[in-house]
Design a protein around this motif. Structure first.
Motif, PDB file in Angstrom:
ATOM      1  N   VAL A  62       0.860  -1.188   0.000  1.00  8.63           N
ATOM      2  CA  VAL A  62       0.000   0.000   0.000  1.00  8.63           C
ATOM      3  C   VAL A  62       0.897   1.239   0.000  1.00  8.63           C
ATOM      4  O   VAL A  62       2.110   1.141   0.207  1.00  8.63           O
ATOM      5  N   GLU A  76      -5.000   3.539   0.475  1.00  4.05           N
ATOM      6  CA  GLU A  76      -5.224   2.413  -0.421  1.00  4.05           C
ATOM      7  C   GLU A  76      -5.342   2.894  -1.873  1.00  4.05           C
ATOM      8  O   GLU A  76      -5.771   4.020  -2.133  1.00  4.05           O
ATOM      9  N   GLU A  78      -7.498   2.150  -4.090  1.00  2.00           N
ATOM     10  CA  GLU A  78      -8.891   2.461  -4.406  1.00  2.00           C
ATOM     11  C   GLU A  78      -9.264   3.864  -3.943  1.00  2.00           C
ATOM     12  O   GLU A  78     -10.054   4.564  -4.586  1.00  2.00           O
ATOM     13  N   GLU A  79      -8.685   4.293  -2.813  1.00  2.81           N
ATOM     14  CA  GLU A  79      -8.983   5.626  -2.291  1.00  2.81           C
ATOM     15  C   GLU A  79      -8.407   6.710  -3.200  1.00  2.81           C
ATOM     16  O   GLU A  79      -9.000   7.775  -3.387  1.00  2.81           O
TER      17      GLU A  79
END
Length: 349
Positions: A62, A76, A78-79
């Motif tokens: 990460v 992350e 995705e964030e």
């Protein structure tokens, strides 16, 4: 044919043009693999946990933003995707600026812009021709591959090109990174400055990128070939010593004379611009000697000058630059399109 790396639309007022971006340059750098000395074993980079020394898979990694030594805020993938710029498909030209106002330090990468379909060629060429004649660049933002770019759209003789630009806060202040910058400007009436300007004028050439190539890449390939054959490798000469301030004027004067001597050996000592200036000088001298009875009337001269100016106004900037070069117009490389027209029209008059 190459595939576009980005597709979308270019908006110009109420005009919308579907376009694609194509990479304009390619890398010819000679690349090497890393080997362990004495073997042909490749050296590979691995992601290793610095505490345990064990390799870590990509799915277990990460991103961490360090806020203090050893203290991180974990983010992350995705964030990051959630807050990244939207997948915008629009290059919206916010306004136009003179090309000379954009310092080269702001330019990053260059892309060709092409129409997406033959039915859009007419609109595309109209936009290209308008930008070319205006000698301006359209400023817009572009979202590509999850990143937002500041861009400048400008015209070349056959194609529109888009430059990604550095944001203002990415360009360093030279005073903060370059030591020993001069605190005052050179006096405009100094003999050294005038001689340096003479040297620049004597060394002025036409810009032809085909005349230049990567000599270092050639030397690297020769080195590889020589080592393969077991031949001796000859190194390059050391760079010349720096010019002493005391010898500056002498070095400038000798440089001017040397450049002129080289020109004389190659022909008449003048390039295309020099020939044009000489021709213009002869024309003016002949005009002075011409009897008054043979001179054209002022009215006819004025009409001819206006006609010449109208003809020049229909030319693109590239064509005007060629004419200015042939006519020996001083400072032509920094002139706008309108300034070129006036300079050429003035010479014709």
């Amino acid at each position: 044919m190459a595939r576009p790396i980005w597709t979308g639309v270019l908006t110009f007022g109420l005009v919308t043009l579907p376009v694609g971006l194509y990479t304009a340059t390619e890398d010819h750098t000679v690349h090497f693999h890393q080997l362990q000395r004495g073997t042909s074993d490749r050296i590979r980079n691995k992601r290793v946990n610095e505490r345990t020394g064990k390799e870590v898979g990509g799915d277990r990694i990460v991103k961490g933003y360090e806020i203090d030594e050893g203290e991180y805020v974990v983010v992350e993938p995705e964030e990051l995707e959630e807050i990244s710029p939207g997948r915008s498909k629009v290059i919206d030209l916010a306004g136009f600026v003179d090309l000379c106002e954009v310092e080269p330090v702001y330019f990053d990468r260059t892309y060709y812009v092409g129409p997406r379909g033959k039915e859009y060629v007419k609109v595309y060429e109209l936009m290209r021709a308008a930008l070319d004649r205006a000698d301006k660049a359209g400023i817009a933002t572009l979202t590509m591959r999850g990143k937002e770019y500041l861009t400048a759209l400008r015209a070349q003789p056959r194609v529109l090109v888009l430059h990604t630009l550095h944001w203002a806060d990415e360009v360093r202040d030279p005073a903060s990174v370059v030591p020993d910058l001069p605190e005052r400007r050179t006096s405009s009436d100094s003999k050294e400055l005038r001689t340096a300007e003479q040297l620049i004028d004597a060394l002025t050439i036409e810009w032809n990128p085909d005349e230049y190539h990567d000599t270092y890449e050639e030397r690297v390939l020769k080195l590889v070939a020589a080592k393969r054959k077991g031949e001796e490798v000859v190194g390059e000469a050391e760079p010349p010593e720096a010019t002493n301030v005391i010898d500056l004027m002498e070095a400038l004067s000798r440089s001017v004379e040397q450049s002129r001597s080289r020109g004389r050996k190659g022909g008449d000592g003048k390039g295309a611009a020099g020939k044009a200036r000489t021709g213009a000088g002869k024309t003016r001298a002949a005009a002075k000697k011409e009897p008054a009875g043979k001179k054209k009337s002022a009215g006819r001269k004025g009409a001819a000058g206006r006609k010449e100016s109208e003809d020049l106004a229909s030319l693109s900037k590239a064509e005007l630059q060629k004419r200015a070069s042939a006519a020996g117009v001083a400072g032509r490389s920094k002139m706008t399109r309108d300034q070129l027209v006036k300079a050429l029209a003035g010479q014709a008059a």
